[in-house]
Design a protein around this motif. Structure first.
Motif, PDB file in Angstrom:
ATOM      1  N   GLU A  88       9.802   7.504  -0.179  1.00  0.00           N
ATOM      2  CA  GLU A  88       9.223   8.184  -1.632  1.00  0.00           C
ATOM      3  C   GLU A  88       9.260   6.850  -2.698  1.00  0.00           C
ATOM      4  N   THR A  89      10.482   6.343  -2.562  1.00  0.00           N
ATOM      5  CA  THR A  89      10.595   5.380  -3.557  1.00  0.00           C
ATOM      6  C   THR A  89       9.675   3.904  -3.180  1.00  0.00           C
ATOM      7  N   SER A  90       9.455   3.629  -2.215  1.00  0.00           N
ATOM      8  CA  SER A  90       8.765   2.570  -1.851  1.00  0.00           C
ATOM      9  C   SER A  90       7.173   2.880  -2.223  1.00  0.00           C
ATOM     10  N   PHE A  91       6.854   4.270  -1.574  1.00  0.00           N
ATOM     11  CA  PHE A  91       5.398   4.697  -1.966  1.00  0.00           C
ATOM     12  C   PHE A  91       5.136   4.854  -3.601  1.00  0.00           C
ATOM     13  N   GLU A  92       6.247   5.138  -4.552  1.00  0.00           N
ATOM     14  CA  GLU A  92       6.054   5.297  -5.922  1.00  0.00           C
ATOM     15  C   GLU A  92       5.854   3.805  -6.144  1.00  0.00           C
ATOM     16  N   ILE A  93       6.726   2.819  -5.743  1.00  0.00           N
ATOM     17  CA  ILE A  93       6.302   1.485  -6.128  1.00  0.00           C
ATOM     18  C   ILE A  93       5.007   0.923  -5.798  1.00  0.00           C
ATOM     19  N   MET A  94       4.764   1.241  -4.586  1.00  0.00           N
ATOM     20  CA  MET A  94       3.309   0.860  -4.254  1.00  0.00           C
ATOM     21  C   MET A  94       2.133   1.316  -4.942  1.00  0.00           C
ATOM     22  N   ARG A  95       2.311   2.560  -5.382  1.00  0.00           N
ATOM     23  CA  ARG A  95       1.213   3.125  -6.138  1.00  0.00           C
ATOM     24  C   ARG A  95       1.135   2.675  -7.333  1.00  0.00           C
ATOM     25  N   GLY A  96       2.089   1.954  -7.986  1.00  0.00           N
ATOM     26  CA  GLY A  96       2.132   1.589  -9.436  1.00  0.00           C
ATOM     27  C   GLY A  96       1.905  -0.062  -9.397  1.00  0.00           C
ATOM     28  N   LEU A  97       1.815  -0.516  -8.027  1.00  0.00           N
ATOM     29  CA  LEU A  97       1.511  -2.132  -8.229  1.00  0.00           C
ATOM     30  C   LEU A  97       0.253  -2.420  -8.684  1.00  0.00           C
ATOM     31  N   GLN A 101       4.142   4.415  12.103  1.00  0.00           N
ATOM     32  CA  GLN A 101       3.421   5.692  11.837  1.00  0.00           C
ATOM     33  C   GLN A 101       3.599   5.872  10.404  1.00  0.00           C
ATOM     34  N   LYS A 102       4.933   5.790   9.961  1.00  0.00           N
ATOM     35  CA  LYS A 102       5.213   6.206   8.219  1.00  0.00           C
ATOM     36  C   LYS A 102       4.338   5.203   7.461  1.00  0.00           C
ATOM     37  N   THR A 103       4.288   3.900   7.809  1.00  0.00           N
ATOM     38  CA  THR A 103       3.652   2.920   7.251  1.00  0.00           C
ATOM     39  C   THR A 103       2.215   3.234   6.889  1.00  0.00           C
ATOM     40  N   LEU A 104       1.601   3.470   8.181  1.00  0.00           N
ATOM     41  CA  LEU A 104       0.196   3.640   8.005  1.00  0.00           C
ATOM     42  C   LEU A 104      -0.074   4.907   7.155  1.00  0.00           C
ATOM     43  N   GLN A 105       0.977   6.145   7.188  1.00  0.00           N
ATOM     44  CA  GLN A 105       0.641   7.016   6.334  1.00  0.00           C
ATOM     45  C   GLN A 105       0.759   6.925   4.958  1.00  0.00           C
ATOM     46  N   MET A 106       1.636   5.867   4.651  1.00  0.00           N
ATOM     47  CA  MET A 106       1.669   5.544   3.456  1.00  0.00           C
ATOM     48  C   MET A 106       0.281   4.733   2.946  1.00  0.00           C
ATOM     49  N   VAL A 128      11.264  -1.935 -11.725  1.00  0.00           N
ATOM     50  CA  VAL A 128      10.675  -2.845 -10.514  1.00  0.00           C
ATOM     51  C   VAL A 128       9.128  -3.190 -10.882  1.00  0.00           C
ATOM     52  N   LEU A 129       8.658  -2.095 -11.433  1.00  0.00           N
ATOM     53  CA  LEU A 129       7.309  -2.295 -11.716  1.00  0.00           C
ATOM     54  C   LEU A 129       6.921  -3.314 -13.104  1.00  0.00           C
ATOM     55  N   ARG A 130       7.994  -3.149 -13.999  1.00  0.00           N
ATOM     56  CA  ARG A 130       7.940  -4.017 -15.249  1.00  0.00           C
ATOM     57  C   ARG A 130       8.215  -5.518 -14.741  1.00  0.00           C
ATOM     58  N   PHE A 131       9.207  -5.706 -13.914  1.00  0.00           N
ATOM     59  CA  PHE A 131       9.458  -7.024 -13.175  1.00  0.00           C
ATOM     60  C   PHE A 131       8.269  -7.566 -12.457  1.00  0.00           C
ATOM     61  N   VAL A 132       7.410  -6.840 -11.936  1.00  0.00           N
ATOM     62  CA  VAL A 132       6.282  -7.336 -11.105  1.00  0.00           C
ATOM     63  C   VAL A 132       5.203  -7.395 -12.024  1.00  0.00           C
ATOM     64  N   LYS A 133       4.995  -6.856 -13.293  1.00  0.00           N
ATOM     65  CA  LYS A 133       3.933  -6.910 -14.242  1.00  0.00           C
ATOM     66  C   LYS A 133       4.246  -8.445 -14.875  1.00  0.00           C
ATOM     67  N   ASN A 134       5.395  -8.672 -15.154  1.00  0.00           N
ATOM     68  CA  ASN A 134       5.823 -10.079 -15.642  1.00  0.00           C
ATOM     69  C   ASN A 134       5.394 -11.150 -14.768  1.00  0.00           C
ATOM     70  N   LEU A 135       5.527 -10.932 -13.507  1.00  0.00           N
ATOM     71  CA  LEU A 135       4.986 -11.925 -12.680  1.00  0.00           C
ATOM     72  C   LEU A 135       3.783 -12.334 -12.672  1.00  0.00           C
ATOM     73  N   ALA A 136       3.090 -11.065 -12.427  1.00  0.00           N
ATOM     74  CA  ALA A 136       1.498 -10.840 -12.490  1.00  0.00           C
ATOM     75  C   ALA A 136       0.919 -11.756 -13.622  1.00  0.00           C
ATOM     76  N   ASP A 137       1.407 -11.345 -14.956  1.00  0.00           N
ATOM     77  CA  ASP A 137       0.982 -12.014 -16.073  1.00  0.00           C
ATOM     78  C   ASP A 137       1.071 -13.536 -16.060  1.00  0.00           C
ATOM     79  N   GLY A 138       2.280 -13.973 -15.605  1.00  0.00           N
ATOM     80  CA  GLY A 138       2.466 -15.416 -15.217  1.00  0.00           C
ATOM     81  C   GLY A 138       1.408 -15.848 -14.470  1.00  0.00           C
ATOM     82  N   ALA A 139       0.979 -15.340 -13.293  1.00  0.00           N
ATOM     83  CA  ALA A 139      -0.109 -15.916 -12.258  1.00  0.00           C
ATOM     84  C   ALA A 139      -1.470 -15.732 -12.895  1.00  0.00           C
ATOM     85  N   HIS A 140      -1.589 -14.876 -13.579  1.00  0.00           N
ATOM     86  CA  HIS A 140      -2.855 -14.671 -14.198  1.00  0.00           C
ATOM     87  C   HIS A 140      -3.202 -15.505 -15.491  1.00  0.00           C
TER      88      HIS A 140
END
Length: 263
Positions: free
Chosen positions: A31-40, A79-84, A249-261
């Motif tokens: 559930e935690t990994s899916f929550e992160i995935m959904r927010g990416l 199987q669970k990864t495909l379900q994600m 985690v998603l805030r950290f990702v956003k900073n990285l994405a902003d840098g690349a963009h």
């Protein structure tokens, strides 16, 4: 046109470089990994690399090895990864998803069954690090025939004789491993990376994304300036390993994405 090709076309039209984020499916739990995935995507991620945990991750450094171990201990399976991915597609039909991992779980499931299930779930591409081009009949060519991009790794040791073999059946993009060694090791250097990126782009005709050794928004920006984009894995997985909430985690990702963009 695949979702991956369409995403690169859109980025090119916007004058932007790509930012790709890697997370391990099921780390620290489903559930935690899916929550992160959904927010990416909202955090600025253009393509998601979703790791498939495996017991013998020979190309990965300690950070991702431990992520795979946590995922397996929490009960994560192919199987669970495909379900994600299937669940992700209920609310996002445009962000490309690439499964990254090793051949054994796919072989165990059966290639034909895996490809049919992956396509049905909404997977767009595969990175299978332990299948060399000499084994393209095993998975690469069937994947291409099923409409999935098969993304290859090129490294600093991929010389002029080897490069045409590596890129021959590659599609989607080429993942350039900027340093020799395992994931999560030394920092990528743009001035060292740039000539190889140009060489690979010329040989493949595909976007070249640089990964390994990118840990900060500044390094993501510097690498994206000399490539078609940057991919970050270990630094994000490290944040997850600290037990931080998905929002952090998603805030950290956003900073990285902003840098690349900004590149």
């Amino acid at each position: 046109m695949t979702r991956i090709a369409a995403r690169f076309e859109d980025l090119k039209a916007e004058g932007k470089k790509a930012f790709i984020a890697y997370i391990m499916a099921g780390d620290p739990d489903l559930e935690t990994s899916f929550e992160i995935m959904r927010g990416l995507p909202e955090a600025g991620v253009d393509i998601i690399e979703l790791g498939v945990p495996f017991t013998d991750p020979m190309a990965d450094g300690p950070t991702i090895q431990l992520a795979g171990q946590r995922a397996l201990e929490s009960g994560q399976t192919l199987q669970k990864t495909l379900q994600m991915v299937r669940r992700f597609r209920e609310s996002d039909t445009s962000t490309p998803v690439v499964l990254m991992g090793y051949y054994n779980p796919i072989y165990n499931r059966g290639v034909d069954r895996f490809l049919a299930d992956a396509q049905e779930a909404g997977v767009d591409g595969l990175i299978v690090v332990d299948l060399p081009p000499e084994e393209d009949m095993e998975l690469c060519l069937p994947a291409r025939a099923a409409g999935l991009d098969f993304i290859r790794l090129a490294t600093p040791t991929t010389d002029e004789a080897r490069l045409p073999v590596v890129v021959r059946n590659t599609s989607g993009f080429v993942y350039y491993v900027s340093i020799t060694g395992i994931t999560g090791s030394a920092e990528a250097q743009p001035q060292v990376v740039a000539p190889d990126v140009a060489r690979i782009k010329s040989a493949s005709g595909l976007p070249v994304i640089v990964g390994f050794g990118i840990k900060t928004p500044e390094s993501a920006q510097a690498i994206a300036r000399v490539a078609d984009g940057a991919v970050v894995g270990s630094a994000i997985v490290h944040e997850i390993a600290q037990g931080k909430p998905a929002a952090d985690v998603l805030r950290f990702v956003k900073n990285l994405a902003d840098g690349a963009h900004l590149a």
